[in-house]
Design a protein around this motif. Structure first.
Motif, short mmCIF file in Angstrom:
data_model
loop_
_atom_site.label_atom_id
_atom_site.label_comp_id
_atom_site.label_asym_id
_atom_site.label_seq_id
_atom_site.Cartn_x
_atom_site.Cartn_y
_atom_site.Cartn_z
N PHE A 797 0.84 -1.21 0.00
CA PHE A 797 0.00 0.00 0.00
C PHE A 797 0.87 1.25 0.00
O PHE A 797 0.65 2.18 -0.78
N LEU A 798 1.88 1.27 0.88
CA LEU A 798 2.73 2.46 0.97
C LEU A 798 3.47 2.68 -0.35
O LEU A 798 3.57 3.80 -0.85
N ALA A 799 3.95 1.57 -0.92
CA ALA A 799 4.72 1.69 -2.16
C ALA A 799 3.87 2.28 -3.27
O ALA A 799 4.35 3.10 -4.05
N SER A 800 2.61 1.86 -3.33
CA SER A 800 1.81 2.32 -4.47
C SER A 800 1.12 3.67 -4.20
O SER A 800 0.67 4.31 -5.13
N ASN A 801 1.04 4.10 -2.94
CA ASN A 801 0.29 5.32 -2.66
C ASN A 801 1.12 6.52 -2.22
O ASN A 801 0.67 7.65 -2.35
N LEU A 802 2.31 6.26 -1.66
CA LEU A 802 3.12 7.40 -1.22
C LEU A 802 3.87 8.00 -2.39
O LEU A 802 4.33 7.27 -3.27
N SER A 803 4.00 9.30 -2.39
CA SER A 803 4.80 9.93 -3.45
C SER A 803 6.27 9.62 -3.17
O SER A 803 6.65 9.27 -2.05
N THR A 804 7.07 9.75 -4.21
CA THR A 804 8.50 9.43 -4.06
C THR A 804 9.11 10.20 -2.89
O THR A 804 9.82 9.63 -2.08
N GLU A 805 8.79 11.49 -2.82
CA GLU A 805 9.40 12.32 -1.75
C GLU A 805 9.00 11.80 -0.39
O GLU A 805 9.83 11.63 0.49
N ASP A 806 7.69 11.54 -0.25
CA ASP A 806 7.20 11.05 1.04
C ASP A 806 7.92 9.76 1.43
O ASP A 806 8.33 9.57 2.56
#
Length: 1611
Positions: A797-806
């Motif tokens: 989930f984090l991999a697909s939803n967080l922006s690169t910067e985040d």
């Protein structure tokens, strides 16, 4: 100054000279002394008394005294009064004296001083007689009578005033005066004068006048300004208590039953109290009821409320219901008789209305809490007062934009509370007033809204001040003190606001009648509080507030009653109406309602869907309360989280979790509290609640974690995001965009994303080592899986939803994750992987933008550059993760590359893309064909499908380019990957141990990735990577890996094996594919040269036919491991192997007899576990059914790999005892160390020990230990051969056999293949080995021996065929052997294998692979040979595992095929013989099954004896059994060779095998072998023979039957 010293005698003597002046001086001094007034007064009295006394005594003349006194009088105003007092005292004193002279002196003195003191004063103070003598009155007697009359008149005679009826004119004039128009310039003073005149003129009663003034004031309440001053002035003429008494009398008048006190009276009393014209204490005693009565009434209300609750919760039968109703009616009738008014409450209301808060507060303090405000008029009056007080502040900050509002006029009363201009002012009065109101603010929703809006405005101000403060901090602290003070003020106000919310707002909401707007309004303020405060408030509301007040107790009971009513009727069909009812009920009492609903959901999970659907009518506040209630339910300490069997998680927890997921996805509920709860539970080392996180992520983000994925779905999961969404999940996951965004925001806002990941990663091991201490293994496995799955899901989930910067901002580098946060490596890379991918792509985009070069090469070059930039620090970081020696074999770059790539990078799932595009095309066609769909909807749907199709095609193209770039990058990297500084074998060990095994059980996609990666490394022709070794190590012994998996890991491991088998099966299926994909690849080299060697020689490759042998050997190994696991009886072993077998079903078993062997074992499990362990039974039944359906696709052994016809050119030869023999190839093969049998027994023992030890090492390092076989001469083989021999031989033949035993050897010349010099040297040696092995294994008849001697003379080029034993017969022995409990079983195995060999099982056979090359050509120099031998021994793990890996290939090709070892017989004859044997054995088998079973039981029982006895007994029993069980295939076989030398060797090999298999027993077996090898050899051998004869007809025929069946099929 003392009195005695006031007038010394000298002063009187010298009066005229000095005495007079001294006395005056004294009096002046005393008069001027103002400081001590009382003392001065007494001293002056004393001085004057002394002077007068001297006159009375005659010491001083009265005129002298009067002269002095006339001077003294001027010193003080009250001097004449003091003088009168002195005269009064002297009058009493002298009247008592008998001396007349003194009395005369006194009289003269008074007469002389008459001008100094007034007559009136003297008349008051002196006796009538004295007055008469002084001439002030005529007759003392008359004076006395007159004074008595006056006193009587004054004090005792009642003054008779005129009352109303007696003097109506006067009172009429009075009322006219009071009732006139007061608007002009008429003042109260003017009227007061008139009233006084009227009283005087008409002799009116002043009390009655006051009463009339109050009556008129009651009727003209608007003239406060006139009446209050009037009454105030009038009171100056009366006694202070009079007014209070008159009011009290008025109140008393109304205290009759059914009397009703008028509100005007209350108002007058309130105004008078407000102006302090009367005291509340004085008036309070006149009012009824008394305080005790009020207290009693309050208690009674509480009891009644509790009774109502009891009634509602009781189960009432229908007959009782009617009686209850009648009783209630009677009670209500009784209540109708109204008690007299509560005057205290009436006065209180009036006080509130006039704004006298102080007095009102005093009255409320006398009563129980909230008693006063529970009366609606009082509550409303207090609300009105609050309205007025907050008006200016509300107008300034509270009015919403665009709202006009109706301003509230101010109280025309200066004594009312001061209006609030700022938030600070609220603290003074308003908060206090609200606290007295409590839940009864519900009477005024508008005020409720105002208070809430003020709270909202305050929170806004707090927010802005915080921002300002943080900005100021940037600059400098200037007014530090002020800021601190402001901060404290803000904090105090905030705590006041929370208090008001807790005590007033929430309880009031409870009593409001389902007011959704208020709920929303309140949420406007609540959402500005941190969730910790909100949840605290909800907790108080739910658990404490409802018990604080009788009204709330009733409401709670009614809510529960109503909730029960609704929930009983809630179904999927009536969701809407029920939902509306739930919504209505929830607006006011959400905590109680949700508590009940959740309790129902925990009991009945089928309620979840309807309840979730019915919650759509809730307000935002209610959703927030729901979140709190869910957390409270989860954290309930009274509930057990496990079922009673302690192996599964409780159903209430599972129900709550799935409810959580559904409700948080569907509705906008704040997640922070729930996520923090899960994090806190993890911190406390509890992983049960991960179930909730798993459900929430699954429902909100649409990321499913399931082990039941089909291969199609898995394939789709390796594509881009769009393909994943379309084809990767079971349900179509739609509309998760908003919900996943909400989940992401909650995680980021509260910084929970990384902590949750790390806690889960750490908790995986915590589950096993801390949490799972006392728990059942099954539950520990479940919890581990749950923890792991949730980690994978959450990370995804984090991999697909967080922006690169985040992502980059939050996830630390890999070394920090592993070394500081102690994250396991697999999890650490799993978390870091998306970061690397993001990083590389962003770098790549930067480089592309910087340079516009569009050629493919440029792009690839830029991609590789960006990879190097990103991955270089990672390469450095990973070095710290493992010991330095690890990096001798594999490079950090290879390690990092393996862990950082995913399936997306390795291959494009074209099939999946095509499948989804075709689905869309079909959908579009269906839309076109659908006549009913409206055209605009058609158009929309088609557009959606087209857009999706374009997206998918675009995504496929993008992935294809990406994969090409990645492959280019790997091509460049591959030469530095594997360093192999020790050996290739060690390299493979490290690769499997650190890369493949940890990752292949991480997730299903990782399992597929691992298999693909191995294939990729092979395809890339990576130096130092032996594909053959790698696959061999993976398939060789899966027992330990399977046994150490959890349920889900077993499933993933099965997927991994399935993909590996798929590749192997593809290569096995077609020679062309094999030649193309493996033909001259370095992975299939069979000679291990120095690392520098480029390996282009075709002769070193494994040819196709031998590869097929190898594959067969792998299949056999898998069968062996599976059977072992199935027969252990261990829950985990059986469950896991069944899961693995189910997963690899598409590619295994392919060989018919292996499939049958498996089928029998699984059938047995089905029978045994049906009652005991239903879950295993279900698994076994499932697999069994699928296995049966695969049967048509299985092939006989001879079709699976090339099976040669019977050998015709076999040659008998002597056993090679030399270290190497003449026939070894020039370059020594992997198996050299094994083939060379040294001349001394010691060398053999040493070698065997080394191999055993090596196995142990490998096992520990690898978690996939291999069974060290001695080139196929396993105990089972010799046993099978022995069985066959014994069955067919007569006693006579046995005697002959003993004489004929001769050592057999392999003619090396025959050992080389058809391809001759082109074949790899290593392979040749392997074949030598194989042929020797065949000879040792396969029994041979005398006829064959003769034939062999003849054939020895024929040319060596003649083709020889491989002769092999039947695999089924091998399994029979295997089954017998593996029935014992494990440890004892292994010991027994060792003993048996030794004794079998001693029994003379070494048989020679002349069957070898075709080879035209003479032995001399391929011989190798002695020295070279020794050097190589030392090499192989120096790296024990290498020698043993590789020996295993490539030598067992031979044992498979040597062992497993039907072995017609009587070439002299014609085909037909042979068949006849076999048929007869088959019939016989079938008849026997039925009779013997029972006996066999009995034997087995006996054997098991005997195994419980001591360790020493165990091996002996079991071997004995085994020998006896083995004598009779076997196939009749080799009916003509006889004459095993029995040379002691070969016997010894065989024994060593067998021992080595068993020691490798069971490391714990290696030492024990060694000792036994030593003790039994010498003296016991012969005796045991003889004993064995005789026992076998006896037992021949008495052991089980079960296996025999099976062997016959399989032999038939293969024929």
């Amino acid at each position: 100054m003392a009195a005695a010293g006031a007038l010394p005698a000298e002063w009187i003597k010298n009066w005229e000279k000095s005495g007079k002046s001294e006395f005056l001086q004294l009096c002046r001094t005393l008069s001027e002394n103002k400081s001590h007034e009382n003392v001065t007064f007494r001293d002056i009295q004393q001085a004057l008394y002394e002077l007068a006394n001297h006159v009375v005594k005659g010491n001083l003349k009265h005129d002298q005294a009067s002269n002095v006194l006339s001077d003294v009088i001027e010193f003080r105003d009250d001097m004449s009064s003091i003088l009168a007092d002195v005269f009064c005292v002297l009058d009493i004193e002298t009247s008592c004296l008998e001396e007349k002279s003194k009395r005369d002196h006194f009289t003269q003195l008074v007469l002389a001083c008459l001008y100094l003191v007034s007559d009136t004063v003297l008349k008051e103070r002196l006796d009538p007689e004295t007055l008469e003598s002084l001439g002030l009155i005529k007759q003392s007697q008359q004076f006395n009578q007159k004074s008595v009359k006056i006193k009587t008149k004054l004090f005792y005679k009642q003054q008779k005033f005129n009352l109303l009826r007696e003097e109506n004119e006067g009172y009429a004039k009075l009322i006219a005066e009071l009732g006139q128009d007061l608007s002009g310039n008429i003042t109260s003073d003017l009227i007061l004068e008139n009233i006084k005149s009227l009283i005087g003129c008409f002799n009116l009663d002043p009390n009655r006048v006051l009463d009339i003034i109050l009556e008129v004031y009651e009727c003209r309440p608007e003239y406060d300004e006139f009446f209050v001053p009037l009454i105030e002035s009038y009171m100056y003429m009366c006694e202070p208590q009079t007014l209070c008494h008159i009011l009290g009398f008025k109140f008393k008048f109304y205290q009759e039953p059914n009397g009703e006190t008028p509100s005007s009276l209350y108002r007058v009393a309130a105004v008078l109290l407000q102006h302090n014209l009367i005291d509340l204490e004085d008036l309070y005693v006149h009012l009824l009821p008394v305080d005790n009565a009020i207290l009693e009434e309050h208690k009674r209300e509480i009891v009644e409320a509790k009774q109502i609750v009891r009634k509602l919760t009781m189960v009432v039968l229908s007959s009782e219901k009617t009686e209850e109703k009648e009783k209630e009616k009677d009670k209500e009738e009784e209540k109708t008789e109204k008690p007299p008014d509560n005057q205290k409450l009436g006065l209180l209301e009036a006080l509130l209305k006039v704004g006298d808060w102080q007095h009102a507060q005093s009255i409320m303090d006398q009563m129980p809490p909230f008693y006063a405000t529970s009366h609606k008029p009082i509550a409303i009056a207090l609300c009105q007062l609050v309205h007025v007080t907050i008006e200016p502040l509300y107008r300034r900050v509270g009015v919403p934009k665009g709202a006009k509002g109706s301003p509230i006029s101010n109280l025309q009363n200066k004594r009312a509370p001061k209006q609030a201009e700022s938030f600070e002012d609220l603290r003074k009065e308003v908060f206090n007033m609200l606290c007295y109101l409590g839940p009864h603010l519900s009477h005024d929703p508008i005020l409720f809204a105002k208070v809430v809006r003020l709270g909202k405005a305050f929170m806004k101000e707090v927010g802005t001040s915080k921002k300002l403060n943080s900005e100021d901090r940037m600059v400098k602290f200037q007014s530090d003190g002020n800021k601190q003070e402001d901060k404290e003020k803000m904090e105090i106000l905030f705590s006041c606001l929370l208090n008001i919310t807790d005590q007033v707002l929430l309880p009031s909401l409870t009593l409001m009648d389902c007011n959704a707007c208020m709920s929303e309004e309140l949420w406007g303020m609540f959402k500005t509080f941190p969730y910790q405060y909100r949840y605290r408030l909800y907790g108080q509301w739910k658990n404490e507030t409802y018990n604080s007040h009788p009204l709330l107790v009733k409401v709670k009971a009614q809510t529960i009653d109503r909730a029960k009513y609704i929930m009983k009727r809630l179904t999927k069909e009536n969701v809407k109406p029920s939902g509306r009812q739930i919504g209505k009920l929830s607006h006011s009492n959400p905590t109680i309602l949700f508590d009940y609903i959740l309790s129902q959901i925990q009991k009945y999970d089928n309620l979840i869907t309807p309840v979730v659907d019915s919650l759509k009518y809730l307000t935002s506040l209610n959703y927030d309360v729901l979140a709190y209630c869910i957390i409270e339910a989860l954290a309930n300490p009274e509930k057990e989280r496990m079922k009673h069997d302690d192996t599964t998680i409780s159903s209430w927890l599972q129900s709550l979790a799935s409810f959580c997921g559904a409700v948080f996805r569907k509705y906008p509920i704040e997640l922070a509290g729930l996520l923090q709860y899960v994090a806190n539970q993890l911190k406390a080392g509890k992983s049960f609640d991960l179930l909730i996180l798993k459900e929430v992520v699954q429902k909100m983000a649409g990321i499913e974690i399931t082990e039941e994925m089909t291969m199609e779905q898995l394939e789709a999961m390796t594509g881009g995001e769009q393909l994943k969404a379309e084809g990767g999940y079971f349900g179509q996951i739609r509309n998760t965009k908003k919900s996943s965004q909400r989940l992401k925001d909650a995680l980021l806002d509260h910084d929970l994303a990384l902590p949750l990941c790390l806690l889960m990663a750490q908790q995986r091991n915590g589950v096993i080592f801390q949490e799972g201490g006392e728990k059942h293994l099954k539950l520990v496995g479940k919890l581990y899986d749950q923890c792991h799955d949730t980690l994978v899901q959450f990370g995804g989930f984090l991999a697909s939803n967080l922006s690169t910067e985040d992502y980059i901002k939050r996830v630390p580098s890999i070394d920090v994750l592993c070394n500081e946060f102690h994250t396991p490596h697999d999890a650490a890379f799993f978390l870091s992987r998306p970061m690397y991918a993001h990083h590389i792509s962003s770098k790549y985009d930067e480089l592309k933008k910087a340079e516009k070069g569009n050629k493919q090469q440029h792009k690839v070059h830029k991609y590789i550059t960006s990879c190097e930039l990103v991955m270089a620090p990672v390469h450095d970081a990973v070095i710290s993760l493992h010991l330095p020696k690890v990096w001798d074999d594999i490079s950090p770059q290879f390690y990092a590359t393996f862990w950082s790539l995913t399936m997306y990078d390795l291959a494009v799932p074209h099939n999946s893309y095509d499948r989804e595009v075709n689905k869309l095309k079909v959908q579009m066609k269906a839309i076109d064909d659908n006549q009913e769909m409206p055209p605009n909807k058609k158009k929309k749907e088609k557009e959606r499908c087209t857009a999706l199709q374009d997206k998918l095609l675009e995504e496929e193209k993008k992935q294809l380019e990406h994969v090409q770039r990645v492959l280019q990058r790997l091509k460049l990297e591959k030469d530095n990957w594997l360093l192999a500084k020790s050996t290739k074998n060690e390299t493979i060990t490290k690769f499997l141990q650190l890369c493949i095994f940890p990752r292949c059980i991480f997730s299903a996609i990782d399992a597929v990735y691992c298999a693909h990666f191995v294939e990729l490394v092979h395809q890339q022709k990576t130096p130092n990577f032996s594909t053959l070794l790698c696959y061999d190590r993976v398939f060789s012994d899966i027992i330990y890996t399977v046994a150490s998996c959890t349920e889900n890991e077993a499933s993933r491991y099965g997927r991994f094996l399935c993909c590996m088998l798929e590749t192997v099966t593809r290569w096995h299926s077609d020679r062309n594919i094999y030649e193309k994909e493996c033909g001259n690849y370095p992975g299939f080299l069979t000679i291990l040269r120095a690392t520098g060697f480029d390996g282009g020689n075709k002769a070193d490759q494994l040819d196709y036919e031998n590869f097929r042998h190898v594959v067969h050997k792998w299949h056999y190994k898998l069968t062996k491991a599976s059977v072992h696991c199935l027969e252990t009886g261990e829950y985990t072993h059986i469950r896991n192997i069944l899961i693995v077998l189910t997963k690899i079903l598409p590619w295994y078993p392919k060989v018919l007899n292996l499939g049958q062997a498996l089928e029998r074992r699984v059938h047995k499990i089905c029978q045994e576990e049906k009652e005991k362990r239903p879950d295993l039974y279900a698994l076994a039944m499932g697999y069994s059914g699928q296995l049966k359906s695969r049967k048509p696709y299985m092939v006989p052994e001879n079709e699976f790999h090339h099976k040669d016809p019977p050998a015709r050119n076999a040659v008998a030869a002597t056993v090679q005892n030399g270290p190497g023999g003449a026939g070894l190839p020039a370059s020594l093969t992997i198996n050299a160390a094994k083939l060379e049998e040294s001349t001394t027994e010691e060398t053999d023992k040493l070698k065997e020990k080394t191999q055993g030890a090596v196995k142990v090492i490998n096992k520990a390092a690898n978690a996939t230990p291999k069974v060290t076989t001695s080139n196929g001469n396993s105990a089972s083989n010799s046993k099978i051969i022995k069985e066959k021999d014994e069955k067919e031989k007569s006693g006579k033949e046995k005697d002959k056999e003993k004489k004929e035993k001769t050592p057999a050897a392999i003619p090396e010349a025959k050992a080389l293949g058809k391809d001759g010099k082109d074949k790899p040297k290593e392979e040749r040696a392997n074949k030598d080995d194989k042929t020797r092995e065949i000879k040792e294994k396969t029994p041979k008849s005398d006829k064959e021996k003769e034939k062999a001697k003849k054939e020895e003379k024929t040319p060596k080029e003649e083709k020889s065929k491989t002769v092999v034993t039947n695999a089924e017969s091998k399994f029979a022995a295997e089954k017998e052997r593996e029935k014992e409990p494990s440890r004892e079983k292994d010991v027994a195995k060792d003993m048996k294998s030794k004794e079998n060999i001693k029994g003379g099982e070494k048989l020679s056979v002349a069957g070898s692979l075709k080879s035209p090359v003479p032995r001399s050509e391929t011989s190798e120099s002695e020295r070279e040979q020794k050097r190589r031998k030392v090499d192989t021994h120096s790296s024990p793990s290498h020698s043993s595992t590789v020996k295993d890996s490539l030598s067992e290939l031979k044992d498979s090709s040597g062992k497993h095929y039907i072995n017609h070892t009587a070439p002299a017989l014609s085909k037909s004859k042979e068949r006849e013989v076999e048929k007869k044997d088959l019939d016989k054995s079938r008849e026997r088998s039925r009779e013997r099954e029972k006996k066999d079973e009995k034997d087995r039981k006996e054997r098991k029982r005997d195994h419980s004896n001591s360790d020493r006895e165990v091996p002996q007994d079991s071997t004995k029993r085994r020998k006896e059994e083995n004598g009779t069980t076997g196939s009749s295939k080799h009916s003509k076989s006889e004459s095993p060779s029995d040379s002691p030398r070969s016997n010894e060797k065989e024994k060593e090999k067998n021992k080595s095998k068993s020691s490798g298999k069971e490391k714990g027993d290696s030492v024990k077996t060694e000792k036994m072998e030593k003790s039994s090898s010498g003296s016991k050899k012969e005796s045991r051998h003889d004993k064995e023979k005789t026992e076998k004869k006896e037992k021949r007809d008495s052991a089980g025929g079960k296996e025999e039957k099976k062997h016959h069946k399989s032999s038939d099929k293969h024929r």
